[in-house]
Structures are given as C-alpha cells and as structure tokens.
Design an enzyme around this catalytic site. Structure first.
Site, PDB file in Angstrom:
ATOM      1  N   ALA A 107       0.828  -1.202   0.000  1.00 21.04           N
ATOM      2  CA  ALA A 107       0.000   0.000   0.000  1.00 21.04           C
ATOM      3  C   ALA A 107       0.863   1.252   0.000  1.00 21.04           C
ATOM      4  O   ALA A 107       1.865   1.328   0.723  1.00 21.04           O
ATOM      5  CB  ALA A 107      -0.931   0.012   1.212  1.00 21.04           C
ATOM      6  N   CYS A 108       0.465   2.224  -0.812  1.00 20.86           N
ATOM      7  CA  CYS A 108       1.051   3.562  -0.836  1.00 20.86           C
ATOM      8  C   CYS A 108       2.572   3.492  -0.938  1.00 20.86           C
ATOM      9  O   CYS A 108       3.105   2.873  -1.838  1.00 20.86           O
ATOM     10  CB  CYS A 108       0.568   4.360   0.372  1.00 20.86           C
ATOM     11  SG  CYS A 108       0.886   6.131   0.260  1.00 20.86           S
ATOM     12  N   SER A 109       3.304   4.098  -0.008  1.00 24.06           N
ATOM     13  CA  SER A 109       4.758   4.122  -0.116  1.00 24.06           C
ATOM     14  C   SER A 109       5.367   2.737  -0.002  1.00 24.06           C
ATOM     15  O   SER A 109       6.475   2.498  -0.494  1.00 24.06           O
ATOM     16  CB  SER A 109       5.353   5.048   0.945  1.00 24.06           C
ATOM     17  OG  SER A 109       4.994   4.616   2.249  1.00 24.06           O
TER      18      SER A 109
END
Length: 576
Positions: A307-309
């Site tokens: 997820a995300c970074s």
C-alpha cells in the site's frame, strides 16, 4: 445545499484545489523535511499572476464587471450560483432558506469564481498557475462565512440554545490545542482507542523481528486455508494497522476469514540512529519477510500486497527479482493507492521543485529522519477544509468534542521516516525513475518494470488527494503480465478501508474494474464497467484463483526457524 437555486455547479478548478491539491508523496516529504509553514503557499506565484494580469487590463476589467453584475443579482435574490456538489460546509437549511445567509453564501462563491477566472486570465505558466490556485484556495477556504461565529447559522443557533456555553467550551479546547504541537484543532477523541484492543486487534504472533521490522503471522479463523500465503507490505510513513483497523473494518481480519494465510510487516519507527535506512534496506526487509513466510507455510512463492509508499518498495524489489531471474518467488503483486508514474503536469509537479527537494534531503540527513508530525502538518494544509476548518467550527465554535473515528486516530498516530529512505523517495518522485527502464537500481540490480511478468492487481481511489488515480493507472501500464485495475469511488484511505456491507445493509461504495487496460486513464474511466459495493470480494476471488488448493489450517504459528515471540500487534507499532 441551497434550496432556492435551480443550477448546481460543478466545482471550479479553484474550488477543486482543496481536494485536488493532489500533492503526491514527493511534495509532502519535501515540505515536511524543510519544517515551518508549507512553502507551496509562498507569494511568488501571486506576483507572477499579478504581473500577467497587468499585461491584460481588459480581462481584469471584464472580470470586475462580471463580479459586479453577479453581486447585483445576489442582492436582488436572482442569482443561481450554488455550492459545488459535496461541499459539506453549507448543508444547514439556513443557507438556502434565509435571505441573509443565502446572499452571504452566494457573494462568497461569486468572489471565488472571479479569483479563479483571474488566475486563468493571467496566462502564467502551468506551474505558477497551479501554485496560485492552491494558495488562493487556502485563503478563500479560510475566509468562508462558515468559519466565523457571527456568520455561521449553526453556531448562532447553538449559542442561543446553550446561552453561549458552546463558545466557552470551545475557548477551553482552543487553549489546549494551542499549548501542544502541532497547534492545530484536534481531529479525533483519542481516549476511545487503544492499539491492540480495538485497533490492530486481529489475533496473531510476531514470528520475526529485525532492526527494521516485525513480521506478524495471523491466526487462521477457518478450518482450511489456501496454500499460497499473502504478505502485506504497509506504508512507511504511517503505522501498519490501517490494514488492521477496527474489527469489522479490518482488511486483514476479512482475508483471514476468507481462508487466506495472512502475514503483515510492521515497520520500526526509526530514530536518528536509523537514519541510514534507505530503499535497499527496506527492499531487503521485504525479501527477508517473504523468505520467512515461504518457510513457515512451506510454499515456494508468496502473494505480495503493498500500500502507498510500501508499494514503491515492493515494486523496486520485484524489479530486482526480475533482473536476477528470481521472479518465481512472488506469486502475484497487488499495489494499492500507489503512484509509480509521476510524469503529470498537475499540482504534484507544480509544487515539487529540485531546489526545495535538495534542501529537504539535506535537512533530513542532518536530523536523521523526517518527523511524522511535520508530515501530518503538510498533509493537513493540503486539505484545510476537511482537516482544519471543519474542526475549528466543530471544536471551537460549536463546542463539541472531536469524533471518535478509527481512521482519524490512525492518521494522528504518526511515525518518523528514515533520512535514507526519504532521500530515495524524493529522487524517485522527481526523476520519475520507475517510468524509465534501468533508471533506478535496487539491491545492485537495474529496475525495468516491463520485465516484471507476473499477475498484478492495482487499486486506486477516484477521489484520492495523495495519489491521483491517473498516476496509479499509468503505473499499472508499466508492468508486463496479466493486469487487473480497480478504481474505487473513494479517497486515499477509504479506498483501502472498504469492507463489504453487513448482510441486509446497502453499500454506498462502488468501483470500476477491467483486465483489458486501454492506453489512457480517461479511456479506462469511460469504458470500465461500474459495479456496486466493495472491491474486496473481487480481490478475494482473484487471489483464490492463484492460491492453490485448500489445506488444513496450521494449529500453531511460526515454525522451528521462525518461532512466535510475542502476541500481535507486536512492539514496534506501540513505539512513539
């Protein structure tokens, strides 16, 4: 919504900047590391706009005339200007039913549209235009009539009903908030939550602890489990339990209940001594976690879901595995709200600059980390209506306590970001490294995502203010293999926390999905079918088709090489 108007307008480009200041990770990290007020609100863009308008006095005169005419219609009660759909500031009936408040609202909106038009008329370069829109949007948001007790009908009514007690309570809350960093309105009642009790509460055990992370194995809740396990790689700029938020809303809990063997990484909250942790450090950590999961489950390959970074780290590792001919160690890759392609002329690119980035990297290197509260502060001022003025009204004017909401608690439970990883994130964002084959090196190998030939699943949020869904879509196009792209109707976090409704309840969520990815994001938007409900069941079916047979659930967690050391959620998640 105003009752007396017949025309409801879409948000103007200016009014969208509060949401569409879709700054992206690189901008947040640059501004947070620098400290102080966000530099994207600096006056330089306003000077450029002013100079541009000076070259076109006729346009300024035309806008002034238009504003005067519109204000005249407002005064006479003939204006049809109305708030944008979804603007929650003006939902009180008085904004449509009272002649005074209706005129106040419409005058405010008319000024905003005029400012927006003037920025367009200035003919400045796109970067200055985006910066000017964001800065002007912040000023106009602050001056909204809802932000003052004498012009907010809800506050006036509350003051009459309580004899002014709401303002007294609000003053006390204001004094408390000003006394402690980050000196912004409290957004959540923190007394209602405890990590390990009603957050991150899924039962499990830590089966591996290193200087970088803890690996949690979750206890099966079904008699049989799927053969191929699932490893979650969470963001590095927030704590992992957004994936294991409150019971009933937890993604981890849900997929354990579907018979998936679930593992999750919990990152260490780095201090100055860990300032050297960089992209290679974290990519190697994911590889270590993958090896442990494979050993515990006796499987040669593992599903990765990032997820995300965390997706940046996972993508880098996959590029390294592809270059090393070891891609078979991963059964599939899922990337959620993750931007790998940053080549857009949007607010992201407008706010990012190499000078600011260089200063930010130097500052984080000096400190050894980027402070989590500074990150939260930048994020807040990119969405001031939702994260500042909404709570100014609620806490200080209405005198109400902030809500008890699990996501808001997680959002304020900040972590630091190691200086080395901060430097690498910035470079990847500004150089658009993933979009250029071999421009990035991870663990000694060049990364070319076109060589990552395995099944991939992508999730983006239509209203995402951090990762524009178009960037996520363009990132999906970088991969080889079978690709499935899901566009949730939600924002950045709600796209993740998207549980199916309880039996008999209706879901307000929806998503678009396809495995035939057209070349442009807008073509996807127009062609992909829209389905009601949560995307979680779709992903579950996709995983199930790639997870082998069912087998008896393990009776114990870990194995001889990776023994259970502590109960979930472990110790790293509790560190401040």
């Amino acid at each position: 919504m105003s009752k007396n108007t017949s025309v409801e307008r879409e948000p103007s480009p200016l009014s969208r900047t509060g949401q569409a200041a879709r700054s992206g990770l690189d901008v947040m990290l640059s501004e947070a590391a620098a400290g102080g007020p966000p530099r994207f609100l600096a006056p330089g863009s306003a000077v450029k706009v002013g100079a541009g308008l000076a070259r076109h006095p006729g346009r300024v005169a035309s806008r002034a005339t238009g504003l005067t005419s519109e204000l005249g219609r407002v005064v006479r009660g003939r204006s049809e200007i109305a708030p944008a759909r979804g603007d929650r500031r003006f939902t009180d009936p008085a904004w449509g039913g009272s002649w005074l408040f209706r005129r106040m609202l419409q005058g405010y909106l008319a000024v905003g549209e005029t400012v927006d038009g003037l920025i367009s008329d200035s003919d400045v370069d796109w970067r200055a235009e985006r910066r000017a829109r964001l800065a002007a949007g912040n000023v106009l948001d602050a001056l909204a009539p809802t932000n003052f007790p004498w012009s907010n009908p809800q506050v006036i009514k509350q003051a009459v009903d309580t004899g002014g007690e709401n303002l007294v309570r609000g003053a006390r809350q204001l004094a408390r908030d000003l006394a402690t960093p980050p000196r912004l309105p409290a957004t959540v009642d923190t007394s209602k939550f405890e990590v390990g009790r009603n957050l991150a509460a899924s039962p499990g055990a830590v089966v591996l602890r290193t200087d970088v992370f803890e690996l949690i194995q979750y206890k099966p809740s079904t008699d049989a489990v799927r053969e191929v396990p699932l490893l979650f790689v969470p963001p590095t700029i927030n704590k992992y339990y957004i994936l294991d938020i409150s019971p009933g809303r937890s993604m981890i809990e849900h997929f354990v209940a579907q018979g998936q063997q679930v593992f999750a990484i919990s990152w260490r909250n780095p201090e100055q001594a860990q300032g050297h942790f960089d992209l290679d450090t974290y990519a190697n950590a994911v590889a270590q976690a993958r090896d442990a999961v494979a050993s515990i489950t006796e499987q040669g390959s593992v599903h990765l879901a990032a997820a995300c970074s965390g997706g940046i780290i996972a993508a880098g590792l996959l590029g390294q595995l592809a270059a090393s001919a070891e891609l078979g160690e991963v059964a599939s890759l899922t990337l959620m709200v993750c931007a790998l392609d940053n080549n857009t002329e949007g607010t992201v690119s407008a706010l990012a600059s190499r000078d600011v980035a260089a200063a930010a990297v130097a500052e984080s290197a000096r400190k050894g980390y980027v402070d989590g509260q500074a990150l939260a502060g930048v994020f807040t001022w990119l969405r001031p209506n939702d994260l500042v003025w909404n709570y100014v009204v609620n806490n200080y004017m209405l005198g109400k306590p902030p809500p008890a909401f699990d996501i808001l608690y997680w959002n304020q439970d900040t972590v630091r970001l190691a200086a080395g990883l901060h430097r690498d994130y910035i470079r990847i964002g500004l150089d658009d490294s993933f979009a250029r084959p071999d421009a990035l090196e991870v663990l000694g190998q060049p990364v070319d995502l076109a060589k990552v030939d395995l099944d991939t699943y992508f999730v983006a949020g239509l209203n995402d203010h951090i990762v524009p869904w178009e960037s996520a879509y363009n990132g999906a196009l970088l991969f080889a293999g079978q690709r499935r792209f899901v566009l949730s109707s939600s924002g950045h976090i709600q796209a993740l926390v998207n549980p199916p409704p309880k039996e008999g309840a209706e879901s307000r969520a929806s998503y678009r999905v396809t495995e035939e990815l057209p070349e442009s994001a807008q073509d996807f938007l127009s062609q992909a079918p829209k389905l009601p409900g949560s995307w979680w069941p779709d992903w579950d079916a996709w995983l199930a088709a790639r997870s082998g047979e069912l087998k008896p659930a393990p009776k114990t967690l870990g194995n001889r090489g990776y023994r259970a050391q502590a109960k979930a959620p472990g110790t790293y998640v509790l560190a401040s």
